[in-house]
Design an enzyme around this catalytic site. Structure first.
Site, PDB file in Angstrom:
ATOM      1  N   ASP A  48      -9.811  12.207 -14.129  1.00 28.42           N
ATOM      2  CA  ASP A  48      -9.687  10.748 -14.157  1.00 28.42           C
ATOM      3  C   ASP A  48     -10.857  10.129 -13.385  1.00 28.42           C
ATOM      4  OD1 ASP A  48      -7.551   8.365 -14.587  1.00 28.42           O
ATOM      5  OD2 ASP A  48      -8.608   8.089 -12.686  1.00 28.42           O
ATOM      6  N   TYR A  53     -16.645   4.041 -10.419  1.00 22.62           N
ATOM      7  CA  TYR A  53     -16.716   5.121  -9.426  1.00 22.62           C
ATOM      8  C   TYR A  53     -18.148   5.659  -9.289  1.00 22.62           C
ATOM      9  CZ  TYR A  53     -11.569   5.333 -10.068  1.00 22.62           C
ATOM     10  OH  TYR A  53     -10.234   5.048 -10.188  1.00 22.62           O
ATOM     11  N   LYS A  78     -12.717   4.228 -17.395  1.00 18.83           N
ATOM     12  CA  LYS A  78     -12.141   2.868 -17.376  1.00 18.83           C
ATOM     13  C   LYS A  78     -13.217   1.802 -17.492  1.00 18.83           C
ATOM     14  CE  LYS A  78      -8.825   4.817 -14.082  1.00 18.83           C
ATOM     15  NZ  LYS A  78      -9.594   5.643 -13.155  1.00 18.83           N
ATOM     16  N   HIS A 111      -9.484  -1.465 -16.514  1.00 10.15           N
ATOM     17  CA  HIS A 111      -9.241  -1.050 -15.127  1.00 10.15           C
ATOM     18  C   HIS A 111      -8.307  -2.012 -14.381  1.00 10.15           C
ATOM     19  CE1 HIS A 111     -11.367   1.499 -11.817  1.00 10.15           C
ATOM     20  NE2 HIS A 111     -10.136   1.220 -11.462  1.00 10.15           N
ATOM     21  N   LEU A 193      -0.589  10.008  -3.300  1.00 11.97           N
ATOM     22  CA  LEU A 193      -0.254  10.385  -1.921  1.00 11.97           C
ATOM     23  C   LEU A 193      -0.421   9.182  -0.996  1.00 11.97           C
ATOM     24  CD1 LEU A 193      -2.305  13.744  -1.882  1.00 11.97           C
ATOM     25  CD2 LEU A 193       0.148  13.471  -2.343  1.00 11.97           C
ATOM     26  N   LYS A 233      -6.720  13.153  -5.529  1.00 17.81           N
ATOM     27  CA  LYS A 233      -8.136  13.375  -5.252  1.00 17.81           C
ATOM     28  C   LYS A 233      -8.281  14.201  -3.987  1.00 17.81           C
ATOM     29  CE  LYS A 233     -11.651  11.856  -2.504  1.00 17.81           C
ATOM     30  NZ  LYS A 233     -11.691  11.443  -1.097  1.00 17.81           N
ATOM     31  N   SER A 234      -9.199  15.137  -4.004  1.00 15.07           N
ATOM     32  CA  SER A 234      -9.617  15.828  -2.788  1.00 15.07           C
ATOM     33  C   SER A 234     -10.995  16.414  -3.044  1.00 15.07           C
ATOM     34  CB  SER A 234      -8.641  16.947  -2.414  1.00 15.07           C
ATOM     35  OG  SER A 234      -9.147  17.643  -1.293  1.00 15.07           O
ATOM     36  N   VAL A 235     -11.805  16.502  -2.005  1.00 16.56           N
ATOM     37  CA  VAL A 235     -13.084  17.211  -2.150  1.00 16.56           C
ATOM     38  C   VAL A 235     -13.029  18.550  -1.410  1.00 16.56           C
ATOM     39  CG1 VAL A 235     -14.513  15.163  -2.514  1.00 16.56           C
ATOM     40  CG2 VAL A 235     -14.101  15.956  -0.185  1.00 16.56           C
ATOM     41  N   ARG A 239      -7.506  22.194  -0.539  1.00 18.93           N
ATOM     42  CA  ARG A 239      -6.521  21.181  -0.944  1.00 18.93           C
ATOM     43  C   ARG A 239      -6.478  21.022  -2.463  1.00 18.93           C
ATOM     44  NH1 ARG A 239      -7.574  16.352   3.438  1.00 18.93           N
ATOM     45  NH2 ARG A 239      -6.277  17.223   5.115  1.00 18.93           N
ATOM     46  N   ASN A 243      -2.916  21.454  -4.163  1.00 17.32           N
ATOM     47  CA  ASN A 243      -2.294  20.377  -4.945  1.00 17.32           C
ATOM     48  C   ASN A 243      -1.837  20.841  -6.324  1.00 17.32           C
ATOM     49  OD1 ASN A 243      -2.719  18.735  -2.788  1.00 17.32           O
ATOM     50  ND2 ASN A 243      -4.455  17.624  -3.665  1.00 17.32           N
TER      51      ASN A 243
HETATM   52  P1  NAD Z   1      -4.632   9.984  -3.273  1.00 19.51           P
HETATM   53  O1  NAD Z   1      -3.291   9.405  -3.034  1.00 19.51           O
HETATM   54  O2  NAD Z   1      -4.833  11.019  -4.307  1.00 19.51           O
HETATM   55  O3  NAD Z   1      -5.144  10.476  -1.873  1.00 19.51           O
HETATM   56  C1  NAD Z   1      -6.378  11.136  -1.715  1.00 19.51           C
HETATM   57  C2  NAD Z   1      -6.542  11.505  -0.238  1.00 19.51           C
HETATM   58  O4  NAD Z   1      -5.406  12.228   0.197  1.00 19.51           O
HETATM   59  C3  NAD Z   1      -7.733  12.430  -0.053  1.00 19.51           C
HETATM   60  O5  NAD Z   1      -8.892  11.700   0.223  1.00 19.51           O
HETATM   61  C4  NAD Z   1      -7.304  13.279   1.117  1.00 19.51           C
HETATM   62  O6  NAD Z   1      -7.674  12.609   2.305  1.00 19.51           O
HETATM   63  C5  NAD Z   1      -5.813  13.300   1.004  1.00 19.51           C
HETATM   64  N1  NAD Z   1      -5.309  14.550   0.427  1.00 19.51           N
HETATM   65  C6  NAD Z   1      -5.410  15.001  -0.849  1.00 19.51           C
HETATM   66  N2  NAD Z   1      -4.781  16.171  -0.996  1.00 19.51           N
HETATM   67  C7  NAD Z   1      -4.263  16.475   0.208  1.00 19.51           C
HETATM   68  C8  NAD Z   1      -3.503  17.563   0.678  1.00 19.51           C
HETATM   69  N3  NAD Z   1      -3.137  18.571  -0.109  1.00 19.51           N
HETATM   70  N4  NAD Z   1      -3.139  17.561   2.002  1.00 19.51           N
HETATM   71  C9  NAD Z   1      -3.489  16.539   2.812  1.00 19.51           C
HETATM   72  N5  NAD Z   1      -4.204  15.483   2.410  1.00 19.51           N
HETATM   73  C10 NAD Z   1      -4.599  15.445   1.113  1.00 19.51           C
HETATM   74  O7  NAD Z   1      -5.596   8.723  -3.500  1.00 19.51           O
HETATM   75  P2  NAD Z   1      -6.662   8.221  -4.540  1.00 19.51           P
HETATM   76  O8  NAD Z   1      -7.876   9.050  -4.550  1.00 19.51           O
HETATM   77  O9  NAD Z   1      -6.798   6.767  -4.229  1.00 19.51           O
HETATM   78  O10 NAD Z   1      -5.904   8.309  -5.951  1.00 19.51           O
HETATM   79  C11 NAD Z   1      -6.046   9.420  -6.842  1.00 19.51           C
HETATM   80  C12 NAD Z   1      -6.785   9.013  -8.079  1.00 19.51           C
HETATM   81  O11 NAD Z   1      -6.184   7.864  -8.690  1.00 19.51           O
HETATM   82  C13 NAD Z   1      -8.216   8.549  -7.821  1.00 19.51           C
HETATM   83  O12 NAD Z   1      -9.093   9.597  -7.534  1.00 19.51           O
HETATM   84  C14 NAD Z   1      -8.505   7.816  -9.093  1.00 19.51           C
HETATM   85  O13 NAD Z   1      -8.793   8.740 -10.120  1.00 19.51           O
HETATM   86  C15 NAD Z   1      -7.184   7.104  -9.338  1.00 19.51           C
HETATM   87  N6  NAD Z   1      -7.179   5.714  -8.824  1.00 19.51           N
HETATM   88  C16 NAD Z   1      -7.124   4.699  -9.729  1.00 19.51           C
HETATM   89  C17 NAD Z   1      -7.107   3.386  -9.302  1.00 19.51           C
HETATM   90  C18 NAD Z   1      -7.014   2.283 -10.310  1.00 19.51           C
HETATM   91  O14 NAD Z   1      -7.159   1.102  -9.950  1.00 19.51           O
HETATM   92  N7  NAD Z   1      -6.777   2.573 -11.557  1.00 19.51           N
HETATM   93  C19 NAD Z   1      -7.170   3.083  -7.924  1.00 19.51           C
HETATM   94  C20 NAD Z   1      -7.210   4.143  -7.023  1.00 19.51           C
HETATM   95  C21 NAD Z   1      -7.215   5.451  -7.472  1.00 19.51           C
END
Ligand code: NAD
Length: 278
Positions: A48, A53, A78, A111, A193, A233-235, A239, A243
């Protein structure tokens, strides 16, 4: 490497989407190729991204380098707010598809509705046209509230296959999910999350301990059991792997009920009714 079987959800238009994927919001371009490559090696098949981005090109590079057959991958991008409008949406799509290196994009979303500019209906007509032309397999929206969705039904007559909205234990979107169910719109959960905010919650930590899992895994499993499509998301490679380990346990009805109690209408992101960033 043994590959985890990720279930599909069938959308109202008949397209199958992997229920679990990998999100790349806030993944810097320089880290995107490696992160997506890690995810694909581990078995993720759904990515996604979004024009805003700034990492579509790198997502495309990782996909191309993976050697995974195209039909096994599901890629979402998007339409950004500044590109809303009929002609501008068509051009923006071409730019995104080009950066991704894809002739056909699996899912394209508007979006944000940006009601103050009121261009989402004409943008939606452009997405309908791109689907008719075979450039997009499924079309949907993101951050749309019921009044915005109703205008698409009433003025264009095409119901989005998906609405991608902020959704996590502190913002469960029960009313919106019921509206989606009534109209056969699949719910995608962004910030599943709550960007980490929910992970210290004592109720989630306790459920995690009972299963020998992490709080993140419990929250992601909760999404799957609700029927949401989800892409954390994670880099961090550990994790990214953690996940994905969601398919060897199940939350009980009592555990689901205790997570339901955590609702507190707390947004971590923008309010869709007022977000108008260009
Ligand atoms: P998320 O809820 O996936 O949280 C990501 C953060 O959680 C990471 O940066 C990390 O710090 C932490 N994390 C991830 N895995 C973990 C683990 N196993 N243990 C502990 N911490 C962990 O937040 P996100 O990135 O905002 O949302 C996921 C995806 O949703 C985005 O990458 C994007 O693709 C999408 N998104 C869409 C919109 C939209 O407006 N459509 C907005 C925000 C995000």
């Amino acid at each position: 490497m043994s590959q985890i079987q990720i279930p599909d959800v069938t959308l109202a238009d008949g397209v199958a989407i992997p229920q679990f994927g990998f999100g790349v919001f806030q993944v810097p371009p320089a880290e995107t190729v490696a992160s997506v490559a890690t995810a694909l090696e581990l078995g993720y098949r759904h990515i996604d991204t979004a024009a805003i981005y700034g990492n579509e090109r790198e997502v495309g590079e990782a996909i191309a380098a993976s050697g995974i057959p195209r039909e096994q991958l599901f890629v979402t991008t998007k339409l950004w707010n500044a590109d809303q409008g009929y002609d501008s949406a068509l051009s923006a799509f071409e730019l995104s598809a080009g950066k991704l290196g894809l002739d056909v994009v699996d899912l394209y979303l508007i979006h944000w509705p940006v009601p103050s500019r009121d261009r989402y209906v004409e943008s939606w007509r452009a997405l309908v046209r791109l689907k008719e032309d075979g450039r997009i397999r499924s079309i949907g929206v993101s951050n749309f509230q019921p009044p915005h969705l109703r205008r698409l039904f009433d003025e264009v007559g095409v119901v989005p296959a998906i609405n991608q909205v902020e959704l996590h234990p502190y913002l469960q979107q029960a009313a919106l999910r019921a509206f989606h169910a009534e109209h056969e719109i699949t719910t995608e959960a962004w910030s599943p999350l709550a960007q980490g905010l929910v992970l210290d919650d004592p109720a989630l930590v306790a459920i995690a301990a009972a299963h020998g899992k992490s709080a993140a895994q419990v929250v992601l499993r909760w999404h799957l059991q609700l029927g949401n499509v989800v892409f954390p998301k994670s880099v961090t490679p550990a994790r990214i792997a953690e996940n994905l380990e969601l398919f060897d346990f199940e939350l009980s009805a009592d555990e689901l009920a205790s997570i339901e109690q955590l609702e507190r209408a707390e947004r971590t992101g923008f309010d869709p009714d007022t977000m108008d960033m260009a």
